[in-house]
Motif scaffolding. Sequence first.
Motif, short mmCIF file in Angstrom:
data_model
loop_
_atom_site.label_atom_id
_atom_site.label_comp_id
_atom_site.label_asym_id
_atom_site.label_seq_id
_atom_site.Cartn_x
_atom_site.Cartn_y
_atom_site.Cartn_z
N VAL A 249 0.85 -1.19 0.00
CA VAL A 249 0.00 0.00 0.00
C VAL A 249 0.88 1.24 0.00
CG1 VAL A 249 -1.82 1.27 1.18
CG2 VAL A 249 -1.75 -1.22 1.35
N LYS A 250 0.49 2.23 -0.80
CA LYS A 250 1.14 3.53 -0.79
C LYS A 250 0.25 4.48 -0.01
CE LYS A 250 4.60 6.11 -2.20
NZ LYS A 250 5.99 5.85 -1.78
N TYR A 251 0.79 5.03 1.09
CA TYR A 251 -0.02 5.85 1.98
C TYR A 251 0.81 7.07 2.42
CZ TYR A 251 -3.55 6.66 5.67
OH TYR A 251 -4.53 7.18 6.49
N VAL A 252 0.73 7.46 3.68
CA VAL A 252 1.41 8.65 4.18
C VAL A 252 2.66 8.23 4.95
CG1 VAL A 252 1.17 10.71 5.62
CG2 VAL A 252 -0.81 9.83 4.35
N PRO A 253 3.82 8.81 4.65
CA PRO A 253 5.05 8.42 5.35
C PRO A 253 4.92 8.47 6.87
CG PRO A 253 5.58 9.84 3.50
CD PRO A 253 4.09 9.83 3.61
N GLY A 254 5.31 7.36 7.51
CA GLY A 254 5.33 7.29 8.96
C GLY A 254 3.99 7.06 9.63
N GLU A 255 2.89 7.07 8.88
CA GLU A 255 1.57 6.89 9.48
C GLU A 255 1.14 5.42 9.44
OE1 GLU A 255 -0.34 9.08 11.02
OE2 GLU A 255 1.07 10.74 10.69
N ILE A 256 0.17 5.08 10.29
CA ILE A 256 -0.39 3.72 10.29
C ILE A 256 -1.48 3.64 9.24
CG2 ILE A 256 -1.63 1.99 11.64
CD1 ILE A 256 -0.34 3.19 14.14
N VAL A 257 -1.40 2.64 8.39
CA VAL A 257 -2.43 2.40 7.38
C VAL A 257 -3.15 1.11 7.75
CG1 VAL A 257 -0.88 1.13 5.82
CG2 VAL A 257 -2.93 2.23 4.90
N TYR A 258 -4.47 1.10 7.53
CA TYR A 258 -5.29 -0.07 7.85
C TYR A 258 -5.77 -0.75 6.57
CZ TYR A 258 -5.02 1.53 12.61
OH TYR A 258 -4.54 1.91 13.84
N LEU A 259 -5.69 -2.08 6.58
CA LEU A 259 -6.09 -2.89 5.43
C LEU A 259 -7.09 -3.94 5.89
CD1 LEU A 259 -2.72 -2.63 5.53
CD2 LEU A 259 -2.93 -3.72 3.30
N ASP A 284 -9.46 -6.35 18.86
CA ASP A 284 -10.32 -5.49 18.04
C ASP A 284 -9.55 -4.45 17.22
OD1 ASP A 284 -9.47 -3.90 20.07
OD2 ASP A 284 -11.45 -3.37 20.82
N LEU A 285 -8.21 -4.41 17.32
CA LEU A 285 -7.37 -3.49 16.57
C LEU A 285 -7.90 -2.05 16.68
CD1 LEU A 285 -4.79 -3.90 14.88
CD2 LEU A 285 -6.20 -3.76 12.85
N PRO A 286 -7.81 -1.43 17.82
CA PRO A 286 -8.35 -0.07 18.00
C PRO A 286 -7.56 0.95 17.20
CG PRO A 286 -7.06 -0.71 19.90
CD PRO A 286 -7.16 -1.93 19.04
N PRO A 287 -8.12 2.14 16.98
CA PRO A 287 -7.41 3.18 16.24
C PRO A 287 -6.05 3.48 16.86
CG PRO A 287 -9.70 3.80 16.55
CD PRO A 287 -9.49 2.56 17.37
N GLY A 288 -5.04 3.61 16.00
CA GLY A 288 -3.69 3.90 16.46
C GLY A 288 -2.86 2.68 16.77
N ALA A 289 -3.46 1.49 16.67
CA ALA A 289 -2.75 0.25 16.99
C ALA A 289 -2.25 -0.43 15.72
CB ALA A 289 -3.65 -0.70 17.76
N THR A 290 -1.12 -1.10 15.83
CA THR A 290 -0.65 -1.98 14.77
C THR A 290 -0.93 -3.42 15.17
OG1 THR A 290 1.57 -2.05 15.72
CG2 THR A 290 1.14 -0.37 14.05
N GLY A 291 -0.90 -4.32 14.18
CA GLY A 291 -1.18 -5.73 14.44
C GLY A 291 -2.29 -6.23 13.54
N CYS A 302 -8.28 -7.93 9.43
CA CYS A 302 -7.93 -6.51 9.51
C CYS A 302 -6.49 -6.37 9.97
CB CYS A 302 -8.84 -5.79 10.50
SG CYS A 302 -10.60 -5.98 10.15
N LEU A 303 -5.76 -5.44 9.36
CA LEU A 303 -4.35 -5.23 9.69
C LEU A 303 -4.07 -3.75 9.86
CD1 LEU A 303 -3.91 -7.40 6.75
CD2 LEU A 303 -2.40 -8.06 8.60
#
Length: 356
Positions: A249-259, A284-291, A302-303
Amino acid sequence: PDGAKVSGTTAGPAYVLAKYAAISGDPAILEGMKKALVWLRTQRVPRGAQGWECPIFQPDVLASAMAVRAFVWGYMATGDESYLDDARFWARTGLPFQYAWDDGQHPGMRYASIPVFGSTFMTHSWLGLPVQWCGLVYAYGLVELQRFDKNDRWRKQVEGMTVSAMYQQWPMDNPELAGTYPDSFARYFAGRNPVFINPEDIQVNLMALRGLDPGLRVARAQMGDGWASVTAPGDVTASVEGATLRAQVKYVPGEIVYLTVAPVALGQDAAFSAGGEALNRSDDLPPGATGWAYHSDTHILCLGVRCDAQGTASVALHGLAYSPISPPQPKSGWEFEEGVQGWTVGHSCTVAPADG
């Protein structure tokens, strides 16, 4: 007439079906989408998308917008190139609703968007009177089409409608309304009629014009006897190598992207990594979390992954299997242990649970 059907009564629901089908891979929703798009192909005029206020037989740019998006998402759901031809047709139907000229006296006149060719159920005509939010919804439909059709005329329309909307915004000398734009651009492009709208639809088109489109995209990858959909708010690619699904995925540098990846089941050897680092499971992968998290009722994985300094996130997903959910089966039941369970009454009746 009661029960009348036009393009605008179908295009909106068809878009919702297509988007859900593309993201989830739900076979029942996919079949419903195909039926809706088959019927929409029998229509040739955009009309009737604003029946809450306008007669449904008059031409309506919101029907163009919803039809474009329905067919673009139909393509993302299936890979059927013919849906892109339909999207191009409906994109062209929206062009007559845009002012193609200006008098040099009124900034924002060119590309101001007429909502309908006709009247309202209220007290006035909409003929020639811009309602820019309708044009901005149509503009974002063209943004979605541009992902697969790079014709510059679509970009020029998006830019023009967005610039017109920016001219219509209240300036800073009105601090209470600054930044909002009017429901209609009145008095020959010199006045603003309420209600005043937050500029979200301006911003989303502006971001897209600057290469930062925040909308969802879907990439499909064949997995066994079916296709898995990888969905992300950025340009996304997906491929399968043996037992591993790889996506980027191409997104915003340094930010968390969700797939999301769907419809899939987890094998006993399932293991997921991003940039070579293992991803941990989350409930539940809350906002701001990776995993990662898995929703067994919808078969959606969800990732959350942090992008690198170039704005790229790469994942390797091992041990997934294509696994569409089963359509719900009809069931009759007359057990009322939990109350009336949604039954309602009319007229002078009463209803209450008793004896199970």
